[in-house]
Design a protein around this motif. Structure first.
Motif, PDB file in Angstrom:
ATOM      1  N   UNK A  59       0.820  -1.210   0.000  1.00  0.00           N
ATOM      2  CA  UNK A  59       0.000   0.000   0.000  1.00  0.00           C
ATOM      3  C   UNK A  59       0.852   1.257   0.000  1.00  0.00           C
ATOM      4  N   UNK A  60       1.905   1.291   0.812  1.00  0.00           N
ATOM      5  CA  UNK A  60       2.728   2.495   0.909  1.00  0.00           C
ATOM      6  C   UNK A  60       3.413   2.820  -0.403  1.00  0.00           C
ATOM      7  N   UNK A  61       3.779   1.818  -1.175  1.00  0.00           N
ATOM      8  CA  UNK A  61       4.431   2.054  -2.460  1.00  0.00           C
ATOM      9  C   UNK A  61       3.469   2.726  -3.433  1.00  0.00           C
ATOM     10  N   UNK A  62       2.221   2.262  -3.441  1.00  0.00           N
ATOM     11  CA  UNK A  62       1.249   2.776  -4.397  1.00  0.00           C
ATOM     12  C   UNK A  62       0.669   4.123  -3.994  1.00  0.00           C
ATOM     13  N   UNK A  63       0.852   4.531  -2.757  1.00  0.00           N
ATOM     14  CA  UNK A  63       0.323   5.814  -2.295  1.00  0.00           C
ATOM     15  C   UNK A  63       1.430   6.821  -2.020  1.00  0.00           C
ATOM     16  N   UNK A  64       2.642   6.559  -2.508  1.00  0.00           N
ATOM     17  CA  UNK A  64       3.774   7.460  -2.303  1.00  0.00           C
ATOM     18  C   UNK A  64       4.424   7.758  -3.639  1.00  0.00           C
ATOM     19  N   UNK A  65       5.186   8.853  -3.674  1.00  0.00           N
ATOM     20  CA  UNK A  65       5.888   9.261  -4.895  1.00  0.00           C
ATOM     21  C   UNK A  65       7.293   8.675  -4.905  1.00  0.00           C
ATOM     22  N   UNK A  66       7.368   7.349  -4.940  1.00  0.00           N
ATOM     23  CA  UNK A  66       8.657   6.664  -4.939  1.00  0.00           C
ATOM     24  C   UNK A  66       8.611   5.537  -5.959  1.00  0.00           C
ATOM     25  N   UNK A  67       9.783   5.194  -6.459  1.00  0.00           N
ATOM     26  CA  UNK A  67       9.966   4.017  -7.287  1.00  0.00           C
ATOM     27  C   UNK A  67      11.010   3.148  -6.590  1.00  0.00           C
ATOM     28  N   UNK A  68      10.576   2.241  -5.726  1.00  0.00           N
ATOM     29  CA  UNK A  68      11.533   1.489  -4.900  1.00  0.00           C
ATOM     30  C   UNK A  68      12.436   0.605  -5.746  1.00  0.00           C
ATOM     31  N   UNK A  69      13.655   0.442  -5.266  1.00  0.00           N
ATOM     32  CA  UNK A  69      14.613  -0.453  -5.904  1.00  0.00           C
ATOM     33  C   UNK A  69      14.302  -1.893  -5.510  1.00  0.00           C
ATOM     34  N   UNK A  70      14.826  -2.862  -6.252  1.00  0.00           N
ATOM     35  CA  UNK A  70      14.463  -4.255  -5.974  1.00  0.00           C
ATOM     36  C   UNK A  70      14.786  -4.718  -4.553  1.00  0.00           C
ATOM     37  N   UNK A  71      15.868  -4.226  -3.974  1.00  0.00           N
ATOM     38  CA  UNK A  71      16.230  -4.701  -2.637  1.00  0.00           C
ATOM     39  C   UNK A  71      15.413  -4.047  -1.537  1.00  0.00           C
ATOM     40  N   UNK A  72      14.697  -2.958  -1.829  1.00  0.00           N
ATOM     41  CA  UNK A  72      13.950  -2.256  -0.780  1.00  0.00           C
ATOM     42  C   UNK A  72      12.639  -2.949  -0.436  1.00  0.00           C
ATOM     43  N   UNK A  73      11.996  -3.595  -1.410  1.00  0.00           N
ATOM     44  CA  UNK A  73      10.728  -4.278  -1.143  1.00  0.00           C
ATOM     45  C   UNK A  73      10.916  -5.433  -0.160  1.00  0.00           C
ATOM     46  N   UNK A 385      30.872   5.386  -2.713  1.00  0.00           N
ATOM     47  CA  UNK A 385      30.849   3.925  -2.667  1.00  0.00           C
ATOM     48  C   UNK A 385      29.468   3.452  -3.088  1.00  0.00           C
ATOM     49  N   UNK A 386      29.420   2.304  -3.740  1.00  0.00           N
ATOM     50  CA  UNK A 386      28.179   1.746  -4.267  1.00  0.00           C
ATOM     51  C   UNK A 386      27.778   0.544  -3.418  1.00  0.00           C
ATOM     52  N   UNK A 387      26.507   0.491  -3.068  1.00  0.00           N
ATOM     53  CA  UNK A 387      25.987  -0.732  -2.472  1.00  0.00           C
ATOM     54  C   UNK A 387      25.956  -1.829  -3.533  1.00  0.00           C
ATOM     55  N   UNK A 388      26.032  -3.080  -3.089  1.00  0.00           N
ATOM     56  CA  UNK A 388      26.086  -4.189  -4.037  1.00  0.00           C
ATOM     57  C   UNK A 388      24.842  -4.241  -4.912  1.00  0.00           C
ATOM     58  N   UNK A 389      23.679  -3.985  -4.308  1.00  0.00           N
ATOM     59  CA  UNK A 389      22.437  -4.030  -5.077  1.00  0.00           C
ATOM     60  C   UNK A 389      22.384  -2.909  -6.112  1.00  0.00           C
ATOM     61  N   UNK A 390      22.863  -1.690  -5.726  1.00  0.00           N
ATOM     62  CA  UNK A 390      22.873  -0.584  -6.668  1.00  0.00           C
ATOM     63  C   UNK A 390      23.869  -0.846  -7.794  1.00  0.00           C
ATOM     64  N   UNK A 391      25.021  -1.426  -7.464  1.00  0.00           N
ATOM     65  CA  UNK A 391      26.010  -1.734  -8.491  1.00  0.00           C
ATOM     66  C   UNK A 391      25.466  -2.756  -9.473  1.00  0.00           C
ATOM     67  N   UNK A 392      24.764  -3.770  -8.954  1.00  0.00           N
ATOM     68  CA  UNK A 392      24.168  -4.767  -9.843  1.00  0.00           C
ATOM     69  C   UNK A 392      23.115  -4.123 -10.749  1.00  0.00           C
ATOM     70  N   UNK A 393      22.318  -3.222 -10.198  1.00  0.00           N
ATOM     71  CA  UNK A 393      21.289  -2.571 -10.990  1.00  0.00           C
ATOM     72  C   UNK A 393      21.906  -1.734 -12.110  1.00  0.00           C
ATOM     73  N   UNK A 394      22.987  -1.008 -11.808  1.00  0.00           N
ATOM     74  CA  UNK A 394      23.634  -0.189 -12.829  1.00  0.00           C
ATOM     75  C   UNK A 394      24.293  -1.057 -13.902  1.00  0.00           C
TER      76      UNK A 394
END
Length: 409
Positions: A59-73, A385-394
């Motif tokens: 619910x919070x994702x659909x009612x907020x102005x965010x595009x969560x990254x895969x590791x945040x869910x 420095x890059x988090x591993x999840x962010x580095x993988x996404x890039x």
């Protein structure tokens, strides 16, 4: 056979002598809808919203102005939300989106009715950023606690009047003293223990407080280059302070952007290699006029003192001139940070896209280099420095692989 008023079905055998207690009544309804329809709709809508999380698992994702990254869910909805009561330490690399995860968690707990009051304790330079992010992205109206607000509280307790509050961490630092436990409750003592434990793990350079010198050592500063050859090639991030001859305005193609573009493209007659390591600090054209006026006043008093013997000034006049010179010097020092307030950052979405300039206004009470460094890091325009999840996404955005084979470029 008959139905009782409470809805149960029963039967009874009637005899002749029961006729006296029987009577014919008008046919009516067991219930009616004569209540306020608007009030019923309001209650039904409130109940629907309260149970919305049962029908929308995010619910919070659909009612907020965010595009969560895969590791945040998974972090919010699989690791933190199922824990009741919640005892969770969320730690990750810079740029991994911890603020987004915290906002999603708070909004989900509020929707479930599990969170009414929330206190955020963060460094002083980040309180405004936390307030803006939580309001614009999650519609959570947090208030920043200040000494003025504490004194102006109607009830005498500001925290009772504000359920959502942000507090600067330095206000809790006195709790770390052992003698502060006499008048404190269990929560304050627990926070003090946590603060002391964190302070013991701080690197030595973070305890000196000499932040400005460390910034200058890590990020070279190139003040007032006369040409693009004066800015050397360096793999480290460098801050180029443009001269007053190239002020910034919001008009496209202003003097600051033209000068920065020339420095960024080449060094002398050689194309520049490290183009993504330079940012530029430029003066505001309107504020530059005020600075120029104060600087002329300072130079005028300085010239008078240099020629005091020629002008035959008496001691009283010399003291007056020195006082005026010191006042003008202080004004120039104060006007410099107000004038150099624009940070120009080159931006390129992909290697084929054209480069464009992003102008960021600096604010704060720190030195200009410190302001620029903090602003770049907070807005993720400078990532150390890059988090591993962010580095993988890039890396996934770069077409390096086709199936199980690597495509060389």
């Amino acid at each position: 056979m008959y139905r009782s008023p409470d809805g149960r079905i029963a039967d009874e055998i009637l005899y002749r002598h029961d006729e006296a207690r029987l009577e014919i009544v008008e046919q009516g309804r067991p219930w009616s809808f004569d209540a306020d329809g608007a009030l019923f709709r309001l209650v039904a809508e409130a109940r629907r919203i309260r149970l919305a999380h049962l029908f929308d698992p995010v619910l919070a994702v659909h009612t907020s102005l965010v595009e969560p990254l895969p590791h945040q869910i998974p972090a919010v909805y699989e690791a933190m939300l199922p824990r009741q009561p919640l005892r969770f330490l969320l730690a990750d690399d810079p740029g991994a989106g911890k603020t987004i995860m915290a906002g999603l968690l708070m909004k989900e707990l509020i929707a479930r009715g599990d969170l009414k009051r929330c206190l955020i304790v963060c460094p002083g330079n980040l309180v405004e950023q936390w307030q803006d992010e939580l309001y614009h992205r999650f519609h959570l109206p947090f208030e920043i606690m200040t000494n003025d607000k504490l004194e102006a509280a109607r009830t005498g307790n500001w925290f009772q009047e504000n359920d959502l509050a942000i507090v600067r961490r330095r206000l809790f630092e006195p709790l770390a003293r052992p003698d502060a436990f006499k008048q404190r409750d269990v929560t304050a003592r627990a926070f003090a223990d946590l603060y002391r434990a964190q302070a013991a793990e701080f690197p030595a350079e973070c305890k000196t407080g000499d932040y400005e010198k460390r910034i200058q050592a890590a990020y070279p500063i190139h003040p007032l280059p006369r040409s693009n050859a004066d800015v050397p090639e360096d793999s480290k991030v460098g801050l180029v302070v443009l001269s007053a001859e190239h002020p910034y305005t919001k008009e496209p193609g202003n003097a600051a952007e033209v000068s920065a573009q020339a420095i960024l493209e080449s060094r002398g007659n050689t194309p520049r290699l490290y183009r993504n390591t330079l940012v530029f600090l430029a003066a505001d054209k309107v504020r530059l006029q005020d600075l120029d006026e104060e600087l002329r006043r300072f130079r005028a008093w300085e010239s008078i003192l240099a020629e005091k013997e020629t002008l035959n000034l008496d001691p009283h006049q010399v003291r007056q001139a020195e006082t005026q010179k010191q006042a003008a010097d202080g004004t120039v020092t104060a006007r410099l940070p107000e004038t150099y307030q624009w940070l120009l950052v080159p931006e390129q979405t992909n290697p084929q896209a054209p480069m464009r300039w992003q102008a960021v206004r600096l604010s704060g009470s720190d030195a200009l280099a410190v302001r620029a460094s903090k602003k770049l890091k907070n807005d993720e325009m400078l990532i150390t420095s890059f988090a591993a999840s962010r580095l993988r996404m890039e890396l996934d955005r770069v077409p390096l692989w086709r199936g199980d084979r690597w495509m060389p470029r």
